[in-house]
Write a protein that holds these residues in place. Sequence first.
Motif, PDB file in Angstrom:
ATOM      1  N   ILE A 304       0.858  -1.179   0.000  1.00  0.00           N
ATOM      2  CA  ILE A 304       0.000   0.000   0.000  1.00  0.00           C
ATOM      3  C   ILE A 304       0.903   1.240   0.000  1.00  0.00           C
ATOM      4  O   ILE A 304       2.062   1.179   0.409  1.00  0.00           O
ATOM      5  CB  ILE A 304      -0.975   0.005   1.196  1.00  0.00           C
ATOM      6  N   CYS A 305       0.341   2.378  -0.458  1.00  0.00           N
ATOM      7  CA  CYS A 305       1.164   3.568  -0.692  1.00  0.00           C
ATOM      8  C   CYS A 305       1.280   4.478   0.526  1.00  0.00           C
ATOM      9  O   CYS A 305       2.328   5.091   0.750  1.00  0.00           O
ATOM     10  CB  CYS A 305       0.598   4.370  -1.865  1.00  0.00           C
ATOM     11  N   GLU A 306       0.225   4.605   1.305  1.00  0.00           N
ATOM     12  CA  GLU A 306       0.217   5.620   2.354  1.00  0.00           C
ATOM     13  C   GLU A 306      -0.553   5.133   3.567  1.00  0.00           C
ATOM     14  O   GLU A 306      -1.348   4.192   3.485  1.00  0.00           O
ATOM     15  CB  GLU A 306      -0.421   6.913   1.828  1.00  0.00           C
ATOM     16  N   LEU A 307      -0.292   5.803   4.685  1.00  0.00           N
ATOM     17  CA  LEU A 307      -0.955   5.515   5.955  1.00  0.00           C
ATOM     18  C   LEU A 307      -1.584   6.790   6.490  1.00  0.00           C
ATOM     19  O   LEU A 307      -1.086   7.892   6.232  1.00  0.00           O
ATOM     20  CB  LEU A 307       0.060   4.978   6.967  1.00  0.00           C
ATOM     21  N   PRO A 308      -2.687   6.676   7.244  1.00  0.00           N
ATOM     22  CA  PRO A 308      -3.441   5.458   7.581  1.00  0.00           C
ATOM     23  C   PRO A 308      -4.392   5.088   6.448  1.00  0.00           C
ATOM     24  O   PRO A 308      -4.810   5.935   5.666  1.00  0.00           O
ATOM     25  CB  PRO A 308      -4.206   5.878   8.826  1.00  0.00           C
ATOM     26  N   THR A 309      -4.747   3.813   6.381  1.00  0.00           N
ATOM     27  CA  THR A 309      -5.679   3.328   5.369  1.00  0.00           C
ATOM     28  C   THR A 309      -6.169   1.956   5.776  1.00  0.00           C
ATOM     29  O   THR A 309      -5.755   1.420   6.810  1.00  0.00           O
ATOM     30  CB  THR A 309      -4.999   3.282   3.983  1.00  0.00           C
ATOM     31  N   GLU A 310      -7.041   1.397   4.981  1.00  0.00           N
ATOM     32  CA  GLU A 310      -7.483   0.025   5.160  1.00  0.00           C
ATOM     33  C   GLU A 310      -6.942  -0.812   4.012  1.00  0.00           C
ATOM     34  O   GLU A 310      -6.988  -0.387   2.858  1.00  0.00           O
ATOM     35  CB  GLU A 310      -9.018  -0.058   5.193  1.00  0.00           C
ATOM     36  N   CYS A 311      -6.419  -1.962   4.333  1.00  0.00           N
ATOM     37  CA  CYS A 311      -5.853  -2.835   3.308  1.00  0.00           C
ATOM     38  C   CYS A 311      -6.951  -3.235   2.317  1.00  0.00           C
ATOM     39  O   CYS A 311      -8.029  -3.700   2.713  1.00  0.00           O
ATOM     40  CB  CYS A 311      -5.221  -4.070   3.944  1.00  0.00           C
ATOM     41  N   CYS A 312      -6.671  -3.058   1.024  1.00  0.00           N
ATOM     42  CA  CYS A 312      -7.659  -3.388  -0.011  1.00  0.00           C
ATOM     43  C   CYS A 312      -7.869  -4.894  -0.135  1.00  0.00           C
ATOM     44  O   CYS A 312      -8.895  -5.333  -0.675  1.00  0.00           O
ATOM     45  CB  CYS A 312      -7.204  -2.826  -1.361  1.00  0.00           C
ATOM     46  N   ILE A 313      -6.944  -5.684   0.373  1.00  0.00           N
ATOM     47  CA  ILE A 313      -7.027  -7.143   0.228  1.00  0.00           C
ATOM     48  C   ILE A 313      -7.724  -7.783   1.425  1.00  0.00           C
ATOM     49  O   ILE A 313      -8.716  -8.510   1.277  1.00  0.00           O
ATOM     50  CB  ILE A 313      -5.628  -7.757   0.029  1.00  0.00           C
ATOM     51  N   CYS A 314      -7.221  -7.510   2.632  1.00  0.00           N
ATOM     52  CA  CYS A 314      -7.759  -8.189   3.818  1.00  0.00           C
ATOM     53  C   CYS A 314      -8.615  -7.285   4.697  1.00  0.00           C
ATOM     54  O   CYS A 314      -9.236  -7.760   5.654  1.00  0.00           O
ATOM     55  CB  CYS A 314      -6.612  -8.770   4.648  1.00  0.00           C
ATOM     56  N   GLY A 315      -8.659  -5.978   4.425  1.00  0.00           N
ATOM     57  CA  GLY A 315      -9.508  -5.069   5.188  1.00  0.00           C
ATOM     58  C   GLY A 315      -8.956  -4.643   6.530  1.00  0.00           C
ATOM     59  O   GLY A 315      -9.668  -3.999   7.312  1.00  0.00           O
ATOM     60  N   LEU A 316      -7.698  -4.953   6.848  1.00  0.00           N
ATOM     61  CA  LEU A 316      -7.103  -4.586   8.128  1.00  0.00           C
ATOM     62  C   LEU A 316      -6.794  -3.088   8.152  1.00  0.00           C
ATOM     63  O   LEU A 316      -6.289  -2.534   7.174  1.00  0.00           O
ATOM     64  CB  LEU A 316      -5.822  -5.386   8.357  1.00  0.00           C
ATOM     65  N   THR A 317      -7.113  -2.423   9.263  1.00  0.00           N
ATOM     66  CA  THR A 317      -6.780  -1.012   9.435  1.00  0.00           C
ATOM     67  C   THR A 317      -5.286  -0.869   9.670  1.00  0.00           C
ATOM     68  O   THR A 317      -4.735  -1.470  10.596  1.00  0.00           O
ATOM     69  CB  THR A 317      -7.558  -0.411  10.611  1.00  0.00           C
ATOM     70  N   LEU A 318      -4.626  -0.093   8.832  1.00  0.00           N
ATOM     71  CA  LEU A 318      -3.172   0.049   8.882  1.00  0.00           C
ATOM     72  C   LEU A 318      -2.817   1.456   9.339  1.00  0.00           C
ATOM     73  O   LEU A 318      -3.277   2.448   8.760  1.00  0.00           O
ATOM     74  CB  LEU A 318      -2.568  -0.226   7.506  1.00  0.00           C
ATOM     75  N   VAL A 319      -2.003   1.548  10.385  1.00  0.00           N
ATOM     76  CA  VAL A 319      -1.567   2.836  10.932  1.00  0.00           C
ATOM     77  C   VAL A 319      -0.098   2.730  11.288  1.00  0.00           C
ATOM     78  O   VAL A 319       0.512   1.651  11.208  1.00  0.00           O
ATOM     79  CB  VAL A 319      -2.382   3.240  12.181  1.00  0.00           C
TER      80      VAL A 319
END
Length: 414
Positions: A304-319
């Motif tokens: 993924i390119c930037e944070l924070p976001t939600e993973c497009c594949i598994c839906g995990l919140t990434l921070v």
Amino acid sequence: MNNENKRFNQEEEDEEENGRGREAWERTYADERSWESLQEDESGLLRPIDNKTLSHAQYRRRLRTATTARIQKGLIRYLYIIIDFSRAAAEMDYKPSRMVVVARQVEAFIREFFDQNPLSQIGLVILKDGVAHCLTELGGSPEAHIKALMGKLGTSGDASLQNGLDLVCDLLNQIPSYGHREALILYSALSTCDPGDILETIQKCKASKIRCSVIGLSAELYICKHLCQETGGMYFVALDETHLKELVLEHAPPPPAIAEFAVANLIKMGFPQRTAEGVISICSCHKEAKVGGGYTCPRCKARICELPTECCICGLTLVSSPHLARSYHHLFPIRPFDDVSPSALKDFHKLPKNCFGCQLSLLNPGNLPGPQVACPTCKQHFCLDCDIYIHESLHNCPGCESLRNSKTISDMEE
């Protein structure tokens, strides 16, 4: 005699036309009667207008209002900004036009929003030609939102408030239950061209727990006021560009949490690692190959390119950990500093001569003490600029931190 009467009538008509044709920025100087704010000192001389002290006093009032009650706030916000780009936004009572002024304030708001809410996301919706267009999806990149907004500046047609609310309601219904749903509407028109019953749409927003706030640029509208009352938002009408900026930036700090969302719950988050430079990988958010940079999801290993976001594949919140640290200060804000009383300023020999923060002098010309504040905990004195910087950016009192560090060192020595 007739010529004199004609000349007099012509002069009156010219004055009336000049008054009617005066723009907002001209009326600001003509109607504000700035000479009434002048004051005289003891010797009868005019005192200079201290704009710095006046702005600091306004800031102090906002700070005391915001920190009087300890209430739970929503740290993970999902906000859609609905911007009216109908023909009403082309009006030139704001210089150079309402559209340009609104775009400029939205740009400043987006940057301030992500600075104060690093775990939150923003999306943009524009109203024109009776239709609502989703300009950007919810995301955490301020530059992407600003670039998209500046590339779509243009006004046409009528505004449909109902279509904008329907679109935002459908988009926000997809977010997780722990997220706080909000809509900020910048409305220029004096009417709304809707295809159905907007009152039903307002009730749908209320049922979806969407907090709607409206900032008007023309005049107060009943439907906007009713929308804010039903959904728990705020409604204001801007008087000029400066007032508009203040109203927009008031929505940057997190609002009080809705009762249904105030229940404590655990949120699963991932802390991705930065990918190595020079590595070629396919970005899951843009669906294209990119070289270096980006992050790797700890669960599914997607890029993924930037944070924070939600993973497009598994839906995990990434921070990232700095995002959590920057959100912490909203839970435990610094107490407002106390103004140093005039009686204490008279005995200025006992007061510190320098600000504890920036070490600049607290004395005015003539070695007289200037306006200053004191921390109620450590009793250190600060200048007005440091007061604003500590509460809005630093979120830690240097005097209290130095006391805490000195106690730690003394405990280690013992």
